[in-house]
Design a protein around this motif. Sequence first.
Motif, short mmCIF file in Angstrom:
data_model
loop_
_atom_site.label_atom_id
_atom_site.label_comp_id
_atom_site.label_asym_id
_atom_site.label_seq_id
_atom_site.Cartn_x
_atom_site.Cartn_y
_atom_site.Cartn_z
N TRP A 102 37.82 74.54 67.51
CA TRP A 102 36.39 74.64 67.93
C TRP A 102 35.59 75.73 67.44
O TRP A 102 36.18 76.73 67.18
CB TRP A 102 37.51 75.27 69.67
N LEU A 103 34.37 76.50 68.42
CA LEU A 103 33.29 76.23 67.49
C LEU A 103 32.11 76.30 69.06
O LEU A 103 32.30 75.87 70.37
CB LEU A 103 32.98 76.01 66.66
N ASP A 104 31.74 76.88 68.61
CA ASP A 104 30.44 77.31 69.90
C ASP A 104 28.30 77.33 69.06
O ASP A 104 28.92 77.99 67.79
CB ASP A 104 30.42 78.80 70.51
N VAL A 105 27.79 76.80 69.35
CA VAL A 105 26.16 76.36 68.56
C VAL A 105 25.26 76.14 69.34
O VAL A 105 25.62 75.99 70.78
CB VAL A 105 26.87 75.48 67.45
N PHE A 106 24.24 77.24 69.33
CA PHE A 106 23.31 77.49 70.31
C PHE A 106 22.86 75.84 70.69
O PHE A 106 22.34 75.47 69.51
CB PHE A 106 21.86 78.43 69.57
N SER A 107 22.74 75.75 71.77
CA SER A 107 21.73 73.84 71.50
C SER A 107 20.71 73.88 70.70
O SER A 107 20.19 72.42 70.26
CB SER A 107 21.66 74.22 72.78
N SER A 108 19.63 75.22 70.23
CA SER A 108 18.38 75.27 70.03
C SER A 108 18.99 75.05 68.38
O SER A 108 17.44 74.81 68.02
CB SER A 108 18.06 76.48 69.84
#
Length: 141
Positions: A102-108
């Motif tokens: 899993w990871l996170d990414v800025f929506s921008s």
Amino acid sequence: MIELRKSRFEDIPSFVLYESAPETSDFIIPYTSDKHHEEMNNSNINYLSIFSEGALSGFIILSRCIELRRLVVDKRGHGLGQEALKLLESYCINELNTKRIWLDVFSSNKRGLHFYNKLGYSQFKVGEHNGKSLLFLEKTF
């Protein structure tokens, strides 16, 4: 062709340089050299350096729960990130025995979202960091 190798402390100045690049720094929370040293000394964190044609070309940070914390390459648009992520997935499956990353990414970060979606990652949660929308993505094997 690229190769993943365990990162060395000598790689850290390049990591800081890669993270400070305008095309990268807007989409991650850059670390200082000291922070990279601290993280590399943490037994719950894995650093892997990306080498392309024998030259250091980027890096990946993983936590033991297989959170992809960072994938940074020095030159975009050459397939390095895609190839590195595929090698990383193989490494996680074969060496770390994982069934999920899993990871996170800025929506921008539209380019990042396209990249991860193209490689089979799907959104499972929405969050926020410093007022910026953060999307959580995962891929199961």
